[in-house]
Design an enzyme around this catalytic site. Structure first.
Site, PDB file in Angstrom:
ATOM      1  N   CYS A   2       0.847  -1.183   0.000  1.00  0.00           N
ATOM      2  CA  CYS A   2       0.000   0.000   0.000  1.00  0.00           C
ATOM      3  C   CYS A   2       0.886   1.238   0.000  1.00  0.00           C
ATOM      4  O   CYS A   2       2.078   1.169   0.260  1.00  0.00           O
ATOM      5  CB  CYS A   2      -0.879   0.009   1.248  1.00  0.00           C
ATOM      6  SG  CYS A   2      -1.786  -1.526   1.439  1.00  0.00           S
ATOM      7  N   ARG A  27       1.332   1.865  -5.916  1.00  0.00           N
ATOM      8  CA  ARG A  27       1.556   0.867  -4.870  1.00  0.00           C
ATOM      9  C   ARG A  27       0.297   0.067  -4.531  1.00  0.00           C
ATOM     10  O   ARG A  27       0.341  -0.869  -3.729  1.00  0.00           O
ATOM     11  CB  ARG A  27       2.068   1.548  -3.589  1.00  0.00           C
ATOM     12  CG  ARG A  27       3.377   2.274  -3.784  1.00  0.00           C
ATOM     13  CD  ARG A  27       3.810   2.934  -2.491  1.00  0.00           C
ATOM     14  NE  ARG A  27       4.222   1.953  -1.516  1.00  0.00           N
ATOM     15  CZ  ARG A  27       5.450   1.468  -1.400  1.00  0.00           C
ATOM     16  NH1 ARG A  27       6.394   1.901  -2.204  1.00  0.00           N
ATOM     17  NH2 ARG A  27       5.757   0.582  -0.491  1.00  0.00           N
ATOM     18  N   TRP A  74      -3.642  -1.961  -1.462  1.00  0.00           N
ATOM     19  CA  TRP A  74      -3.621  -3.202  -2.240  1.00  0.00           C
ATOM     20  C   TRP A  74      -4.005  -4.295  -1.244  1.00  0.00           C
ATOM     21  O   TRP A  74      -3.263  -4.593  -0.317  1.00  0.00           O
ATOM     22  CB  TRP A  74      -2.227  -3.461  -2.825  1.00  0.00           C
ATOM     23  CG  TRP A  74      -2.192  -4.631  -3.759  1.00  0.00           C
ATOM     24  CD1 TRP A  74      -2.469  -4.621  -5.093  1.00  0.00           C
ATOM     25  CD2 TRP A  74      -1.857  -5.994  -3.437  1.00  0.00           C
ATOM     26  NE1 TRP A  74      -2.327  -5.887  -5.616  1.00  0.00           N
ATOM     27  CE2 TRP A  74      -1.952  -6.756  -4.627  1.00  0.00           C
ATOM     28  CE3 TRP A  74      -1.479  -6.647  -2.255  1.00  0.00           C
ATOM     29  CZ2 TRP A  74      -1.695  -8.116  -4.674  1.00  0.00           C
ATOM     30  CZ3 TRP A  74      -1.222  -8.010  -2.298  1.00  0.00           C
ATOM     31  CH2 TRP A  74      -1.330  -8.722  -3.505  1.00  0.00           C
ATOM     32  N   ASN A 100       0.865   0.043   6.221  1.00  0.00           N
ATOM     33  CA  ASN A 100       1.317  -0.691   5.036  1.00  0.00           C
ATOM     34  C   ASN A 100       2.121  -1.882   5.528  1.00  0.00           C
ATOM     35  O   ASN A 100       3.057  -1.713   6.302  1.00  0.00           O
ATOM     36  CB  ASN A 100       2.206   0.216   4.167  1.00  0.00           C
ATOM     37  CG  ASN A 100       2.898  -0.565   3.062  1.00  0.00           C
ATOM     38  OD1 ASN A 100       2.351  -1.534   2.543  1.00  0.00           O
ATOM     39  ND2 ASN A 100       4.112  -0.149   2.707  1.00  0.00           N
ATOM     40  N   GLY A 101       1.757  -3.080   5.085  1.00  0.00           N
ATOM     41  CA  GLY A 101       2.491  -4.274   5.505  1.00  0.00           C
ATOM     42  C   GLY A 101       1.511  -5.387   5.828  1.00  0.00           C
ATOM     43  O   GLY A 101       0.329  -5.306   5.486  1.00  0.00           O
ATOM     44  N   GLU A 481       9.137 -12.650 -21.000  1.00  0.00           N
ATOM     45  CA  GLU A 481       8.831 -11.273 -20.600  1.00  0.00           C
ATOM     46  C   GLU A 481       7.691 -10.704 -21.450  1.00  0.00           C
ATOM     47  O   GLU A 481       6.797 -10.023 -20.937  1.00  0.00           O
ATOM     48  CB  GLU A 481      10.098 -10.410 -20.721  1.00  0.00           C
ATOM     49  CG  GLU A 481       9.900  -8.930 -20.485  1.00  0.00           C
ATOM     50  CD  GLU A 481       9.280  -8.579 -19.131  1.00  0.00           C
ATOM     51  OE1 GLU A 481       9.195  -9.445 -18.245  1.00  0.00           O
ATOM     52  OE2 GLU A 481       8.845  -7.423 -18.977  1.00  0.00           O
ATOM     53  N   LYS A 485       4.103  -9.275 -20.049  1.00  0.00           N
ATOM     54  CA  LYS A 485       3.592  -7.918 -20.334  1.00  0.00           C
ATOM     55  C   LYS A 485       2.157  -8.001 -20.851  1.00  0.00           C
ATOM     56  O   LYS A 485       1.290  -7.251 -20.418  1.00  0.00           O
ATOM     57  CB  LYS A 485       4.443  -7.198 -21.392  1.00  0.00           C
ATOM     58  CG  LYS A 485       5.767  -6.677 -20.961  1.00  0.00           C
ATOM     59  CD  LYS A 485       5.741  -5.437 -20.107  1.00  0.00           C
ATOM     60  CE  LYS A 485       5.671  -5.750 -18.646  1.00  0.00           C
ATOM     61  NZ  LYS A 485       6.848  -6.189 -17.959  1.00  0.00           N
ATOM     62  N   GLU A 488      -0.382  -9.161 -18.008  1.00  0.00           N
ATOM     63  CA  GLU A 488      -0.675  -8.288 -16.866  1.00  0.00           C
ATOM     64  C   GLU A 488      -1.481  -7.059 -17.230  1.00  0.00           C
ATOM     65  O   GLU A 488      -2.239  -6.557 -16.409  1.00  0.00           O
ATOM     66  CB  GLU A 488       0.599  -7.916 -16.084  1.00  0.00           C
ATOM     67  CG  GLU A 488       1.559  -7.025 -16.801  1.00  0.00           C
ATOM     68  CD  GLU A 488       2.813  -6.724 -15.979  1.00  0.00           C
ATOM     69  OE1 GLU A 488       2.721  -6.589 -14.760  1.00  0.00           O
ATOM     70  OE2 GLU A 488       3.892  -6.608 -16.589  1.00  0.00           O
ATOM     71  N   HIS A 504       6.199 -30.624 -27.679  1.00  0.00           N
ATOM     72  CA  HIS A 504       6.194 -31.677 -26.655  1.00  0.00           C
ATOM     73  C   HIS A 504       4.929 -31.610 -25.794  1.00  0.00           C
ATOM     74  O   HIS A 504       4.913 -32.140 -24.688  1.00  0.00           O
ATOM     75  CB  HIS A 504       7.455 -31.579 -25.794  1.00  0.00           C
ATOM     76  CG  HIS A 504       8.709 -31.867 -26.577  1.00  0.00           C
ATOM     77  ND1 HIS A 504       9.018 -33.111 -27.059  1.00  0.00           N
ATOM     78  CD2 HIS A 504       9.689 -31.039 -27.013  1.00  0.00           C
ATOM     79  CE1 HIS A 504      10.154 -33.054 -27.737  1.00  0.00           C
ATOM     80  NE2 HIS A 504      10.581 -31.808 -27.727  1.00  0.00           N
ATOM     81  N   LYS A 599       2.705  -2.116  -7.919  1.00  0.00           N
ATOM     82  CA  LYS A 599       4.064  -1.984  -8.447  1.00  0.00           C
ATOM     83  C   LYS A 599       5.107  -2.577  -7.508  1.00  0.00           C
ATOM     84  O   LYS A 599       6.057  -3.207  -7.940  1.00  0.00           O
ATOM     85  CB  LYS A 599       4.335  -0.497  -8.654  1.00  0.00           C
ATOM     86  CG  LYS A 599       5.687  -0.167  -9.225  1.00  0.00           C
ATOM     87  CD  LYS A 599       5.650  -0.304 -10.711  1.00  0.00           C
ATOM     88  CE  LYS A 599       6.969   0.020 -11.359  1.00  0.00           C
ATOM     89  NZ  LYS A 599       7.073  -0.680 -12.641  1.00  0.00           N
TER      90      LYS A 599
HETATM   91  C1  AGP Z   1       6.333  -6.582 -14.134  1.00  0.00           C
HETATM   92  O1  AGP Z   1       5.787  -5.746 -15.063  1.00  0.00           O
HETATM   93  C2  AGP Z   1       5.928  -6.414 -12.737  1.00  0.00           C
HETATM   94  N1  AGP Z   1       5.918  -5.082 -12.302  1.00  0.00           N
HETATM   95  C3  AGP Z   1       6.570  -7.414 -11.782  1.00  0.00           C
HETATM   96  O2  AGP Z   1       6.733  -8.641 -12.387  1.00  0.00           O
HETATM   97  C4  AGP Z   1       7.898  -6.971 -11.121  1.00  0.00           C
HETATM   98  O3  AGP Z   1       8.942  -7.046 -12.035  1.00  0.00           O
HETATM   99  C5  AGP Z   1       8.159  -7.888  -9.912  1.00  0.00           C
HETATM  100  O4  AGP Z   1       7.117  -7.737  -9.003  1.00  0.00           O
HETATM  101  C6  AGP Z   1       9.478  -7.586  -9.251  1.00  0.00           C
HETATM  102  O5  AGP Z   1       9.535  -6.280  -8.787  1.00  0.00           O
HETATM  103  P1  AGP Z   1      10.903  -5.582  -8.480  1.00  0.00           P
HETATM  104  O6  AGP Z   1      11.669  -5.495  -9.759  1.00  0.00           O
HETATM  105  O7  AGP Z   1      10.532  -4.234  -7.942  1.00  0.00           O
HETATM  106  O8  AGP Z   1      11.633  -6.414  -7.482  1.00  0.00           O
END
Ligand code: AGP
Length: 604
Positions: A2, A27, A74, A100-101, A481, A485, A488, A504, A599
């Site tokens: 959060c 966040r 979050w 937060n936590g 990757e 993208k 998500e 396979h 994030k």
């Molecule tokens: C990817 O688009 C995400 N934001 C996520 O996979 C991110 O890379 C992952 O949570 C790791 O975060 P960090 O790089 O801040 O450690």
């Protein structure tokens, strides 16, 4: 995960909180709330599920104050709802708190200390404020003592900001394992999980450390440990362009951040190469890492994918065997380690809980570590033996783009430095500066093809709920990757596959029209890769190939400039990022704030 913000001493408290929450929305954004108190007997609490814009509809002109706190959530415990949104009010109406936590032992604490106290939410957080109120009342403790008594009982992670409405001349804060910084502004004080929420008002900050509390007034900031010892901390000046986190004319941060990728690569070259174009790092860092016998890269999500790409740099240029570990697995299932291991933590945020768990375990064994992060003062940066800044500038969109390419480029520069230190010819001879400069130029030509990629996103993804990305070697890692993208931000189910593996089993999922994106950038695997593309075409797939110029044919949809094979992910990922962006836009989604995500993932 959060975002929290608080301030004391400024009559514009409500606006400071709302603009701070705007900056912290990356966040978490499933509910938001603020509490303000005018220090003259009036106070206001408003909290709503949904995004910040929804909360703002309920803010009325009289909701002004001199002290306040704001939260964007979050959800971990309890669904996103008005009741589960922060701030929480204590049962006696005295205290208001945001957290937060995650409090791991909240059920035990609730059962032991809060029998008979009416709880208003399903969260772990609420018990904190209820325990403080209970201890203050039943044990006749001061607010500070009730806070410390509560903190000593908590297991878990927390950043807390609290107001005692009986004494609103103070703001109480505390921290353990999640970030909290105090901002010292002209005549007032701020506190938040991120400098971004405060940088418009000050660049002078106190970084709180774990198990510290702060008692803040408009012009004083007192930090103590839980035993009441005052800790003298010197504020730090943090240089950050207050506008760097603004979207400007862009519709979404993600597009701005993709556009910034060439600039970030050039910035890394300027900062980490000397005038002769050779890597320059702290001598001790290079000396210590050059002696390791195995490198373990630890990361999550996109950063993990950047680690997979980097593995070849360390093995081929520095001759160091390298394993890439998912942080969430390594924390509980660490592989058998070599005799002289070194750990590299890759993390955009520097706060990822899974990675932090691994770092704290290897720190207990005094093992060597380096963090590469985009947040210079983050926990992973502070707690590792060494840290290097990705210099990508604030990345706000939840989907990571420029931090991924910055991680790969910095791994390459660092691997070359280790190779030179170990006198490895391949490293010494590799023209990294020239190659990364070409990467930056190539990225520019790719980001300039937005109209074409937008059309491709429409043609391939408009009507489909499943997609595959395939490649071999480095192209396989880019496929992972690229698929992440797309998933998500567009909610299209996508998988990245090693192209040879498809037959396979998974090829059974290919049907008429299934989008399959193939990467063809490696001369050694171009032929089998083309065969794999033919195999899916034969089963009805709608294929889109992204190929290096020297390997391209007229069937390819996107051509990337030629660079050394190991570095091609830096280019081939750019059209993949743009494809995901436009697929999300096409579906009318909020590109920067996809559902269920945040994030900075500060819970395990
Ligand atoms: C990817 O688009 C995400 N934001 C996520 O996979 C991110 O890379 C992952 O949570 C790791 O975060 P960090 O790089 O801040 O450690």
């Amino acid at each position: 995960m959060c975002g929290i913000v608080g301030t004391i001493g400024n009559p514009d408290t409500t606006n400071i909180l709302l603009s701070g929450l705007q900056k912290l929305s990356y966040r978490g954004y499933d509910s938001a709330g603020i509490y303000v108190n005018d220090q003259k007997g009036h106070d206001y609490l408003v909290k709503k599920s949904g995004k910040l814009a929804n909360l703002e509809k309920y803010i009325t002109p009289e909701m002004q104050g001199m002290v306040g706190l704001g939260h964007t959530r979050w959800a971990t415990h309890g669904e996103p709802s008005d009741a589960n949104a922060h701030p929480f009010k204590s049962y006696d109406g005295r205290y208001y708190m945001i957290h937060n936590g995650v409090i791991d032992n909240y059920q035990q604490l609730r059962d032991k200390y809060l029998q008979g106290i009416p709880l208003t939410s399903q969260t772990d957080s609420e018990i904190i404020v209820q325990m403080i109120a209970k201890f203050a009342h039943d044990d006749h403790l001061t607010t500070k003592d009730a806070l410390v008594k509560t903190l000593k009982l908590l297991d878990g992670s927390y950043s807390i900001i609290m107001v005692d409405s009986k004494d609103p001349e103070k703001l109480y804060v505390a921290k353990n394992q999640t970030p909290l910084l105090i901002g010292i502004a002209n005549g007032f004080t701020l506190v938040s999980s991120d400098v971004l929420a405060m940088i418009h008002y000050t660049n002078k900050f106190i970084e709180m450390r774990d198990k510290e509390i702060g008692i803040l007034t408009a012009d004083t900031q007192t930090i103590e440990d839980y035993d009441g010892n005052v800790i003298n901390v010197k504020p730090k000046t943090i240089k950050l362009d207050a506008n760097a986190a603004d979207k400007g004319a862009y519709p979404y941060y993600m597009l701005k951040e993709i556009d910034e990728e060439p600039v970030v690569i050039r910035r890394l070259l300027t900062n980490y190469l000397n005038q002769n174009g050779e890597p320059q790092f702290d001598a001790t860092l290079i000396q210590r890492f050059a002696q390791i016998d195995h490198l373990y890269i630890v990361a999550a999500g996109t950063s993990y994918h950047a680690g997979l790409v980097g593995k070849a740099f360390f093995e081929q240029w520095a001759n160091i065997p390298t394993s890439v570990l998912l942080a969430s697995e390594a924390g509980y299932h660490m592989p058998l380690l070599s005799a002289k291991p070194g750990f590299l933590f890759l993390s955009q945020s520097g706060e990822t809980a899974d990675s932090r768990l691994v770092l704290s375990e290897i720190n207990q064994q005094n093992m060597l570590s380096l963090t590469m992060t985009n947040v210079a003062n983050s926990t992973l940066a502070r707690e590792a033996t060494f840290s290097l800044d990705l210099l990508a500038g604030p990345e706000i969109a939840v989907a990571s783009t420029k931090a991924y390419t910055a991680q790969i480029a910095l791994e390459a520069i660092f691997a070359k430095a280790l190779g030179i230190a170990n006198n490895i010819t391949t490293a010494k001879e590799f023209p990294l500066k020239q190659q990364l400069s070409e990467v930056a130029n190539g990225m520019q030509t790719l980001v300039d093809q937005k109209d074409k990629i937008k059309q491709l996103a429409h043609d391939y993804f408009a009507d489909h709920q499943n997609a595959f990305y395939i490649g071999r070697g480095q192209d396989y890692y880019v496929s992972l990757e690229a698929a992440l993208k797309l998933k998500e931000i567009s909610y299209i189910h996508a998988e990245g596959f090693a192209a040879g593996e498809l037959k396979h089993g998974t090829i059974a999922l290919i049907e008429k029209g299934t989008p399959v994106v193939g990467f063809v950038t490696d001369p050694e695997t171009a032929l089998p890769m083309r065969s794999n593309v033919e195999e899916v075409i034969a089963r009805g797939a709608h294929t889109l190939t992204i190929a290096a110029k020297s390997l391209a044919d007229d069937t390819d949809a996107v051509i990337i400039p030629d660079v050394a094979t190991l570095l091609t992910p830096l280019l081939s990922v750019v059209p993949a990022q743009l494809l995901a962006y436009y697929a999300s836009l096409e579906r009318g989604l909020n590109v920067d704030q996809p559902r269920n995500l945040a994030k900075s993932v500060t819970v395990q």
